[in-house]
Design an enzyme around this catalytic site. Sequence first.
Site, PDB file in Angstrom:
ATOM      1  N   ASP A 298       0.828  -1.205   0.000  1.00 10.74           N
ATOM      2  CA  ASP A 298       0.000   0.000   0.000  1.00 10.74           C
ATOM      3  C   ASP A 298       0.864   1.257   0.000  1.00 10.74           C
ATOM      4  O   ASP A 298       0.656   2.167   0.794  1.00 10.74           O
ATOM      5  CB  ASP A 298      -0.948  -0.016   1.202  1.00 10.74           C
ATOM      6  CG  ASP A 298      -1.794  -1.275   1.236  1.00 10.74           C
ATOM      7  OD1 ASP A 298      -1.270  -2.335   1.610  1.00 10.74           O
ATOM      8  OD2 ASP A 298      -2.969  -1.201   0.853  1.00 10.74           O
TER       9      ASP A 298
ATOM     10  N   TYR B 132      -2.178   4.049  -6.498  1.00  4.65           N
ATOM     11  CA  TYR B 132      -3.416   4.733  -6.105  1.00  4.65           C
ATOM     12  C   TYR B 132      -3.884   5.744  -7.153  1.00  4.65           C
ATOM     13  O   TYR B 132      -4.527   6.741  -6.840  1.00  4.65           O
ATOM     14  CB  TYR B 132      -3.286   5.391  -4.717  1.00  4.65           C
ATOM     15  CG  TYR B 132      -3.259   4.361  -3.609  1.00  4.65           C
ATOM     16  CD1 TYR B 132      -2.096   3.649  -3.346  1.00  4.65           C
ATOM     17  CD2 TYR B 132      -4.394   4.064  -2.854  1.00  4.65           C
ATOM     18  CE1 TYR B 132      -2.061   2.667  -2.364  1.00  4.65           C
ATOM     19  CE2 TYR B 132      -4.368   3.090  -1.876  1.00  4.65           C
ATOM     20  CZ  TYR B 132      -3.195   2.396  -1.638  1.00  4.65           C
ATOM     21  OH  TYR B 132      -3.169   1.433  -0.677  1.00  4.65           O
TER      22      TYR B 132
ATOM     23  N   HIS C  66      -6.704 -12.326  -4.502  1.00  7.87           N
ATOM     24  CA  HIS C  66      -8.003 -12.838  -4.103  1.00  7.87           C
ATOM     25  C   HIS C  66      -8.845 -11.615  -3.886  1.00  7.87           C
ATOM     26  O   HIS C  66      -8.472 -10.728  -3.130  1.00  7.87           O
ATOM     27  CB  HIS C  66      -7.864 -13.650  -2.819  1.00  7.87           C
ATOM     28  CG  HIS C  66      -9.133 -14.353  -2.445  1.00  7.87           C
ATOM     29  ND1 HIS C  66     -10.078 -13.778  -1.652  1.00  7.87           N
ATOM     30  CD2 HIS C  66      -9.589 -15.573  -2.794  1.00  7.87           C
ATOM     31  CE1 HIS C  66     -11.078 -14.647  -1.507  1.00  7.87           C
ATOM     32  NE2 HIS C  66     -10.804 -15.736  -2.194  1.00  7.87           N
TER      33      HIS C  66
ATOM     34  N   VAL D 189      -5.183  -3.199   4.666  1.00  2.59           N
ATOM     35  CA  VAL D 189      -5.447  -2.347   5.828  1.00  2.59           C
ATOM     36  C   VAL D 189      -4.193  -1.512   6.078  1.00  2.59           C
ATOM     37  O   VAL D 189      -3.092  -2.037   6.155  1.00  2.59           O
ATOM     38  CB  VAL D 189      -5.796  -3.194   7.070  1.00  2.59           C
ATOM     39  CG1 VAL D 189      -5.920  -2.302   8.297  1.00  2.59           C
ATOM     40  CG2 VAL D 189      -7.086  -3.967   6.837  1.00  2.59           C
ATOM     41  N   HIS D 190      -4.382  -0.188   6.199  1.00  2.00           N
ATOM     42  CA  HIS D 190      -3.247   0.732   6.249  1.00  2.00           C
ATOM     43  C   HIS D 190      -2.719   0.893   7.669  1.00  2.00           C
ATOM     44  O   HIS D 190      -2.823   1.954   8.285  1.00  2.00           O
ATOM     45  CB  HIS D 190      -3.632   2.076   5.638  1.00  2.00           C
ATOM     46  CG  HIS D 190      -4.024   1.941   4.199  1.00  2.00           C
ATOM     47  ND1 HIS D 190      -4.725   2.891   3.510  1.00  2.00           N
ATOM     48  CD2 HIS D 190      -3.809   0.927   3.326  1.00  2.00           C
ATOM     49  CE1 HIS D 190      -4.921   2.477   2.272  1.00  2.00           C
ATOM     50  NE2 HIS D 190      -4.385   1.293   2.140  1.00  2.00           N
TER      51      HIS D 190
HETATM   52 FE   LIG Z   1      -4.584   0.034   0.215  1.00  7.84          FE
END
Ligand SMILES: [Fe+2]
Length: 351
Positions: free
Chosen positions: A111, A143, A215, A243-244
Amino acid sequence: MILLQVHITQGDLVGRAVIVSWVTEDEPGSNAVRYWSENSKHKKLATGKVVTYRYFNYTSGFIHHTTIRNLKYNTKYYYEVGLEHTTRQFWFTTPPEIGPDVPYTFGVMGDLGQTFDSNRTLSHYQLNSTKGQTMLFVGDLSYADDYPNHDNVRWDTWGRFAERSAAYQPWIWTVGNHELDFAPEIGENKPFKPFSHRYRTPYKASQSTSPFCYHYMEGETMRVMFESWFVKYKVDVVFAGHVHAYERSERVSNIAYNIVNGICAPVKDQAAPVYITIGDGGNIEGLATKYTEPQPGYSAFREASFGHAIFDIKNRTHAHYSWHRNQDGDVVKSDSLWFFNRVWKPVDDST
Ligand SMILES: [Fe+2]
């Protein structure tokens, strides 16, 4: 000719091939890569493919992918791209030959995005005194989809940002939901279109039919699908992003739960993996600061800070793991532990 966004990834199953990718603007230029080992003057050429794509009102540059094969193990290679024009030179080191007691060090990141925090995370990784040799990237790269019409210029800026590491060591890609770029409202119906043009995975080497390792659901659906396999085959560790934040679990399993029998509390299980959430690269969406309160028994360590991890495999029995928060210095390990392999040395390594 402008040549940017150089990145490499593993090109086969055993570590003797590397896929070199880069983007040229204005004109395609050569798709050849010139390469030679550190101790050799004999230069070789490998040729590849050029692709382009359109996404809504965006047209990509010329995206090159060239695979270099038959490399020697544990050898430093130099390589050049943009031949005959603006030649740029980089290098990488191939991994040692695979074996049960061969040490190897992975960086782990997820992320990442392209914010000031992303930049700190990548710099912190590069400065880490334990040098990662290959990056395991757990998904969510640019992003771009957080911008109007999935502004694909963001894919280009992300490629330029990651180059300073990804041109010198393989980044192994897993896709996240932000790689989907599925936007029928602007006529973009082909999932993973920008990602799949820009990034390569050596999926054919493992006889897979799909370049993606993903997935599309999260949480409980994934647990139902995979957990019993993880326990049966004694998987040591599972890394995930999305999850960040950062969290590490104890070795627990929930395989007795069948949705209707009510046995839904995880129990200590030395055959179960440690689950590590490492989606804390630092993207435009910010940190996920809300955890389940009070901290559940299965959660060994959790903190909503940006950072990266190092998984340092020593031999068949031992690996050292550490998590590095961006706000700490280069040598600080905010969370660390020894992993003992579940098959060769299944001693209790809970903390
Ligand atoms: Fe993310």
